[in-house]
Motif scaffolding. Structure first.
Motif, PDB file in Angstrom:
ATOM      1  N   GLY A   1      34.142  12.217   4.544  1.00  0.00           N
ATOM      2  CA  GLY A   1      35.017  10.942   4.934  1.00  0.00           C
ATOM      3  C   GLY A   1      34.189  10.289   6.308  1.00  0.00           C
ATOM      4  O   GLY A   1      33.297  10.953   6.576  1.00  0.00           O
ATOM      5  N   ALA A   2      34.956   9.240   6.531  1.00  0.00           N
ATOM      6  CA  ALA A   2      34.111   8.376   7.639  1.00  0.00           C
ATOM      7  C   ALA A   2      34.063   9.350   8.923  1.00  0.00           C
ATOM      8  O   ALA A   2      33.152   9.510   9.736  1.00  0.00           O
ATOM      9  N   GLY A   3      35.127  10.175   9.163  1.00  0.00           N
ATOM     10  CA  GLY A   3      35.241  11.140  10.294  1.00  0.00           C
ATOM     11  C   GLY A   3      35.395  10.369  11.844  1.00  0.00           C
ATOM     12  O   GLY A   3      35.520  11.451  12.594  1.00  0.00           O
ATOM     13  N   TYR A   4      35.994   9.198  11.584  1.00  0.00           N
ATOM     14  CA  TYR A   4      36.147   8.590  13.005  1.00  0.00           C
ATOM     15  C   TYR A   4      37.676   8.397  13.140  1.00  0.00           C
ATOM     16  O   TYR A   4      37.902   8.098  14.319  1.00  0.00           O
ATOM     17  N   GLY A   5      38.385   8.691  12.145  1.00  0.00           N
ATOM     18  CA  GLY A   5      39.791   8.779  12.414  1.00  0.00           C
ATOM     19  C   GLY A   5      40.424   9.541  13.650  1.00  0.00           C
ATOM     20  O   GLY A   5      41.085   8.969  14.270  1.00  0.00           O
ATOM     21  N   TRP A   6      39.865  10.813  13.553  1.00  0.00           N
ATOM     22  CA  TRP A   6      40.307  11.746  14.802  1.00  0.00           C
ATOM     23  C   TRP A   6      39.849  10.902  16.168  1.00  0.00           C
ATOM     24  O   TRP A   6      40.579  11.185  17.242  1.00  0.00           O
ATOM     25  N   GLN A   7      38.608  10.289  15.952  1.00  0.00           N
ATOM     26  CA  GLN A   7      38.152   9.738  17.494  1.00  0.00           C
ATOM     27  C   GLN A   7      39.379   8.878  17.836  1.00  0.00           C
ATOM     28  O   GLN A   7      39.351   8.700  19.073  1.00  0.00           O
ATOM     29  N   ASP A   8      39.618   7.861  17.015  1.00  0.00           N
ATOM     30  CA  ASP A   8      40.390   6.559  17.401  1.00  0.00           C
ATOM     31  C   ASP A   8      41.655   7.226  17.655  1.00  0.00           C
ATOM     32  O   ASP A   8      42.359   6.738  18.480  1.00  0.00           O
ATOM     33  N   TRP A   9      42.279   8.246  17.082  1.00  0.00           N
ATOM     34  CA  TRP A   9      43.648   9.109  17.222  1.00  0.00           C
ATOM     35  C   TRP A   9      43.438   9.446  18.486  1.00  0.00           C
ATOM     36  O   TRP A   9      44.307   9.155  19.526  1.00  0.00           O
ATOM     37  N   LEU A  10      42.248  10.003  19.055  1.00  0.00           N
ATOM     38  CA  LEU A  10      42.288  10.770  20.417  1.00  0.00           C
ATOM     39  C   LEU A  10      42.122   9.626  21.514  1.00  0.00           C
ATOM     40  O   LEU A  10      42.651   9.693  22.545  1.00  0.00           O
ATOM     41  N   ALA A  11      41.339   8.521  21.295  1.00  0.00           N
ATOM     42  CA  ALA A  11      41.114   7.464  22.061  1.00  0.00           C
ATOM     43  C   ALA A  11      42.273   6.649  22.204  1.00  0.00           C
ATOM     44  O   ALA A  11      42.613   6.504  23.285  1.00  0.00           O
ATOM     45  N   GLN A  12      43.344   6.586  21.311  1.00  0.00           N
ATOM     46  CA  GLN A  12      44.599   6.091  21.362  1.00  0.00           C
ATOM     47  C   GLN A  12      45.392   6.572  22.307  1.00  0.00           C
ATOM     48  O   GLN A  12      46.184   5.972  23.165  1.00  0.00           O
ATOM     49  N   ARG A  13      45.271   8.052  22.334  1.00  0.00           N
ATOM     50  CA  ARG A  13      46.081   8.830  23.421  1.00  0.00           C
ATOM     51  C   ARG A  13      45.476   8.784  24.717  1.00  0.00           C
ATOM     52  O   ARG A  13      46.260   8.778  25.827  1.00  0.00           O
ATOM     53  N   ILE A  14      44.363   8.971  24.975  1.00  0.00           N
ATOM     54  CA  ILE A  14      43.607   8.786  26.294  1.00  0.00           C
ATOM     55  C   ILE A  14      43.873   7.651  26.962  1.00  0.00           C
ATOM     56  O   ILE A  14      44.140   7.476  28.178  1.00  0.00           O
TER      57      ILE A  14
END
Lengths: 118, 150
Positions: free
Chosen positions: A11-24
């Motif tokens: 997968g693109a693999g960046y979904g979790w990064q955006d999810w985490l960035a949205q929370r930080i």
């Protein structure tokens, strides 16, 4: 016995990064909002001198810019999600996404100019 | 008398996918029904769509407004007094209260999502209750802060 699928999940693999960035970014905004808005709600009104002095403080300028960058990055992830949900034609979506990025990068530069330039 | 082989072939033919009637390749598009009555949504859904709408509105309107106000008020004392004059207008105050509601709703809904992330209130009943509290909290905060700035 269940055999593990003999393939690498990709997968693109960046979904979790955006999810985490949205929370930080949310937590950065939360802390800044509570302190900043709380101060003004309690204080009531502020004079030009006090206002000017507050933003002549280097730490305040840096914290405010960090808040704005958190807002803009948070807005990018959110608006991109909204565009992915409602705008299906790839060309129109790409054009809108580019527009959003240009707007937010412009806002970032504008914030820096306001904080350090005035 | 049919042979065993021919019976098998016939049965197979009946069961074969190619014998199942299929929709023609070019069928008319299915009708699309969109329920736009937001009150049909459960509380969590209503809270969620407001979270999205307030986010889009703040992106498009509040971000540039805040930067304009910051630029104007920090630029010069005349600019500061001009903005102070604008904020004394009742219409402007109503718009500000609208923005405060959007901000506070988004704020509380965000806290709810952060709590759900760490599995606080994840079950159906507490999640429905917290969705109601978010919506009430946004309105109450807008009224209280609105009363303070009026």
């Amino acid at each position: 016995m269940v055999k593990k699928a003999d393939r690498t999940p990709v997968g693109a693999g960046y979904g979790w990064q955006d999810w985490l960035a949205q929370r930080i970014t949310a937590i950065i905004m939360l802390l800044f909002s509570v302190v900043f808005l709380g101060f003004f709600i309690v204080k009531g009104s502020v004079s030009y001198g006090e206002w000017k002095q507050l933003f002549s403080n280097q730490a305040m300028r840096i914290l405010t810019l960090m808040f704005f960058v958190a807002v803009f990055y948070h807005a990018w992830i959110g608006i991109r999600d909204v565009l992915m949900d409602y705008i299906k034609p790839a060309g129109i979506r790409l054009a809108l996404e580019v527009g959003v990025i240009v707007f937010l990068v412009g806002c970032t530069i504008w914030s820096g100019a306001i904080l350090w330039g005035s | 008398m049919p042979t065993l082989r021919s019976v098998y072939k016939d049965n197979k033919k009946v069961l074969h996918m190619s014998s199942v009637p299929r929709a023609p390749a070019s069928r008319p598009p299915r009708p699309k029904y969109v329920d736009i009555n937001l009150l049909h949504l459960p509380p969590a859904g209503l809270m969620s769509i407001f979270h999205r709408v307030t986010g889009v509105v703040m992106f498009g309107l509040l971000i540039p407004t805040v930067l304009c106000v910051l630029q104007g008020t920090l630029g010069s004392e005349a600019g500061f007094m001009r903005w102070k004059g604008y904020f004394a207008e009742p219409m402007v105050k109503l718009i500000v209260i609208g923005f405060i509601w959007a901000y506070m709703h988004h704020f509380f809904a965000g806290i709810r999502y952060l709590l759900l992330d760490v599995h606080v209130g994840i079950a159906k009943e507490p999640a429905t209750l917290s969705a109601r509290l978010v919506m009430i909290g946004g309105v109450v905060a807008a009224i209280l802060i609105g009363a303070r700035i009026w």
